[in-house]
Write an enzyme that holds these catalytic residues in place. Structure first.
Site, PDB file in Angstrom:
ATOM      1  N   ARG A 173       0.848  -1.194   0.000  1.00 27.78           N
ATOM      2  CA  ARG A 173       0.000   0.000   0.000  1.00 27.78           C
ATOM      3  C   ARG A 173       0.882   1.242   0.000  1.00 27.78           C
ATOM      4  O   ARG A 173       1.848   1.320   0.771  1.00 27.78           O
ATOM      5  CB  ARG A 173      -0.882   0.054   1.249  1.00 27.78           C
ATOM      6  CG  ARG A 173      -1.819  -1.108   1.455  1.00 27.78           C
ATOM      7  CD  ARG A 173      -2.511  -0.952   2.807  1.00 27.78           C
ATOM      8  NE  ARG A 173      -3.248  -2.142   3.200  1.00 27.78           N
ATOM      9  CZ  ARG A 173      -3.522  -2.443   4.474  1.00 27.78           C
ATOM     10  NH1 ARG A 173      -3.118  -1.632   5.449  1.00 27.78           N
ATOM     11  NH2 ARG A 173      -4.205  -3.529   4.752  1.00 27.78           N
ATOM     12  N   HIS A 189       2.664  -3.161   5.324  1.00 28.69           N
ATOM     13  CA  HIS A 189       2.163  -3.075   3.955  1.00 28.69           C
ATOM     14  C   HIS A 189       2.858  -1.965   3.172  1.00 28.69           C
ATOM     15  O   HIS A 189       3.007  -2.053   1.947  1.00 28.69           O
ATOM     16  CB  HIS A 189       0.658  -2.811   3.956  1.00 28.69           C
ATOM     17  CG  HIS A 189      -0.177  -3.993   4.344  1.00 28.69           C
ATOM     18  ND1 HIS A 189      -0.492  -5.002   3.462  1.00 28.69           N
ATOM     19  CD2 HIS A 189      -0.763  -4.321   5.530  1.00 28.69           C
ATOM     20  CE1 HIS A 189      -1.251  -5.905   4.078  1.00 28.69           C
ATOM     21  NE2 HIS A 189      -1.422  -5.524   5.330  1.00 28.69           N
ATOM     22  N   ASP A 196      -2.412  -9.651   3.264  1.00 30.89           N
ATOM     23  CA  ASP A 196      -3.611 -10.141   3.929  1.00 30.89           C
ATOM     24  C   ASP A 196      -4.167 -11.264   3.059  1.00 30.89           C
ATOM     25  O   ASP A 196      -4.382 -11.068   1.853  1.00 30.89           O
ATOM     26  CB  ASP A 196      -4.650  -9.033   4.076  1.00 30.89           C
ATOM     27  CG  ASP A 196      -4.192  -7.931   5.020  1.00 30.89           C
ATOM     28  OD1 ASP A 196      -3.256  -8.170   5.801  1.00 30.89           O
ATOM     29  OD2 ASP A 196      -4.774  -6.832   4.960  1.00 30.89           O
ATOM     30  N   TYR A 224      -8.056 -11.090  16.770  1.00 27.65           N
ATOM     31  CA  TYR A 224      -7.369  -9.810  16.812  1.00 27.65           C
ATOM     32  C   TYR A 224      -8.292  -8.788  16.155  1.00 27.65           C
ATOM     33  O   TYR A 224      -8.936  -9.096  15.146  1.00 27.65           O
ATOM     34  CB  TYR A 224      -6.030  -9.888  16.064  1.00 27.65           C
ATOM     35  CG  TYR A 224      -5.184  -8.651  16.206  1.00 27.65           C
ATOM     36  CD1 TYR A 224      -4.406  -8.452  17.344  1.00 27.65           C
ATOM     37  CD2 TYR A 224      -5.159  -7.667  15.206  1.00 27.65           C
ATOM     38  CE1 TYR A 224      -3.624  -7.314  17.486  1.00 27.65           C
ATOM     39  CE2 TYR A 224      -4.382  -6.533  15.343  1.00 27.65           C
ATOM     40  CZ  TYR A 224      -3.624  -6.352  16.474  1.00 27.65           C
ATOM     41  OH  TYR A 224      -2.857  -5.220  16.615  1.00 27.65           O
ATOM     42  N   HIS A 227      -9.566  -8.521  12.256  1.00 24.63           N
ATOM     43  CA  HIS A 227      -8.881  -9.576  11.505  1.00 24.63           C
ATOM     44  C   HIS A 227      -9.634 -10.904  11.540  1.00 24.63           C
ATOM     45  O   HIS A 227      -9.034 -11.966  11.395  1.00 24.63           O
ATOM     46  CB  HIS A 227      -7.455  -9.771  12.037  1.00 24.63           C
ATOM     47  CG  HIS A 227      -6.507  -8.689  11.636  1.00 24.63           C
ATOM     48  ND1 HIS A 227      -6.580  -7.415  12.141  1.00 24.63           N
ATOM     49  CD2 HIS A 227      -5.470  -8.684  10.752  1.00 24.63           C
ATOM     50  CE1 HIS A 227      -5.628  -6.670  11.607  1.00 24.63           C
ATOM     51  NE2 HIS A 227      -4.942  -7.412  10.764  1.00 24.63           N
ATOM     52  N   ASP A 229     -11.788 -11.842   9.308  1.00 29.92           N
ATOM     53  CA  ASP A 229     -12.111 -12.313   7.953  1.00 29.92           C
ATOM     54  C   ASP A 229     -10.877 -12.508   7.081  1.00 29.92           C
ATOM     55  O   ASP A 229     -10.981 -12.746   5.886  1.00 29.92           O
ATOM     56  CB  ASP A 229     -13.085 -11.359   7.264  1.00 29.92           C
ATOM     57  CG  ASP A 229     -12.515  -9.952   7.095  1.00 29.92           C
ATOM     58  OD1 ASP A 229     -11.422  -9.664   7.648  1.00 29.92           O
ATOM     59  OD2 ASP A 229     -13.165  -9.137   6.411  1.00 29.92           O
ATOM     60  N   HIS A 230      -9.683 -12.415   7.681  1.00 32.38           N
ATOM     61  CA  HIS A 230      -8.445 -12.646   6.929  1.00 32.38           C
ATOM     62  C   HIS A 230      -7.302 -12.874   7.915  1.00 32.38           C
ATOM     63  O   HIS A 230      -7.457 -12.665   9.120  1.00 32.38           O
ATOM     64  CB  HIS A 230      -8.113 -11.461   6.017  1.00 32.38           C
ATOM     65  CG  HIS A 230      -7.717 -10.212   6.756  1.00 32.38           C
ATOM     66  ND1 HIS A 230      -8.633  -9.328   7.295  1.00 32.38           N
ATOM     67  CD2 HIS A 230      -6.490  -9.706   7.053  1.00 32.38           C
ATOM     68  CE1 HIS A 230      -8.004  -8.330   7.875  1.00 32.38           C
ATOM     69  NE2 HIS A 230      -6.702  -8.536   7.759  1.00 32.38           N
ATOM     70  N   HIS A 232      -3.368 -11.643   8.440  1.00 35.70           N
ATOM     71  CA  HIS A 232      -2.281 -10.748   8.033  1.00 35.70           C
ATOM     72  C   HIS A 232      -0.953 -11.421   8.351  1.00 35.70           C
ATOM     73  O   HIS A 232      -0.745 -11.917   9.461  1.00 35.70           O
ATOM     74  CB  HIS A 232      -2.377  -9.412   8.799  1.00 35.70           C
ATOM     75  CG  HIS A 232      -1.153  -8.568   8.700  1.00 35.70           C
ATOM     76  ND1 HIS A 232      -1.042  -7.521   7.810  1.00 35.70           N
ATOM     77  CD2 HIS A 232       0.027  -8.609   9.375  1.00 35.70           C
ATOM     78  CE1 HIS A 232       0.140  -6.955   7.947  1.00 35.70           C
ATOM     79  NE2 HIS A 232       0.822  -7.599   8.895  1.00 35.70           N
TER      80      HIS A 232
END
Length: 262
Positions: A173, A189, A196, A224, A227, A229-230, A232
């Site tokens: 990013r 990132h 992710d 966490y 987080h 749904d994914h 990191h």
């Protein structure tokens, strides 16, 4: 996730040839890495050089539990151990020596731009729909190089999950993108060091647990904040350009990861 289309087309073409031609194709020596990288010597402990560094990029995901393989161009015990784990994972003679069998497998796994077979630069590119590797704290070339190392770790994680697809929802990013999505001010990132990921075949907890053995020093998953749904994953311990300490930080409480748990 990305399918290595050209390689698979070549294999399909070979299988479509008459018997004699098939024998000739099968008997041909393994192709070198085309526009990527070719090793010209066997590497063992004590060796050093750019060829060791190139190897370390590709086997960084086989570092072992809570460990990392430094990209320092020195073939030490940790590099040898990672090579051995790579060899074991792919059914090769596991001696920790990087020679023809190891290189052949690496050539099979990497594409012409040196990315691993199942990941691409476009997947790790600017996460807000843009393109390019500028706009972060590092030069575009260094950020892209970090992303390459991240992809090879993801390739190892994918293998450990049974060679099932992993999907990257966010990679590099720019600062503008990071601000837009509400990322941490010094997020990994920004450096090309993070991804992710999600899976349609493995639970997020399984992804987080396996990532502990694939060279990732930052892991955040279910339990966490933000987080669930994914997962990191990042390489913060190897990042000497950020403002945080080079430590391991894992937290996926719903998966039993963090707070003193391994």
């Amino acid at each position: 996730m990305r399918v290595n289309t050209l390689k698979r087309v070549a294999v399909a073409f070979a299988l479509a040839l008459p018997g004699a031609a098939i024998a000739a194709v099968v008997a041909a020596p393994a192709a070198h890495a085309d526009g990527c990288y070719t090793w010209n010597r066997t590497l063992t402990q004590g060796r050093s050089g750019d060829d060791v560094r190139q190897l370390q990029i590709r086997i960084a995901g086989w570092a072992g539990h809570r460990d990392i393989v430094k990209n320092d161009g020195r073939y030490g015990p940790k590099t040898a151990a990672a090579v051995k784990r790579f060899q074991q994972a792919y059914g090769l003679r596991a001696d920790g020596i990087a020679g023809p069998q190891t290189y052949t497998k690496l050539y099979q796994l990497q594409d012409n731009d040196c990315t691993p077979a199942h990941f691409s630069y476009s997947e790790l590119d600017n996460g807000c729909g843009g393109s390019g590797w500028s706009g972060g704290p590092l030069s575009a070339s260094q950020t892209k190089q970090n992303a390459l190392r991240t992809m090879w770790k993801l390739e190892a994680l994918r293998k450990s999950l049974g060679d099932k697809p992993l999907y990257v929802s966010s990679g590099f990013r720019s600062r503008a993108c990071n601000n837009q999505v509400g990322g941490a001010s010094d997020s990994q990132h920004l450096y090309g060091n993070a991804a992710d990921v999600t899976s349609r075949t493995s639970s997020l907890c399984q992804v987080a647990r396996d990532a502990r053995d694939n060279g990732f020093s930052g892991i955040y998953g279910p339990g966490y904040p933000d987080h669930d749904d994914h997962v990191h994953v990042d390489s913060r311990r190897e990042n000497n350009s950020d403002s945080s300490s080079n430590t391991t930080s894992w937290s996926a409480p719903d998966c039993g990861i963090g707070a003193g748990n391994d």
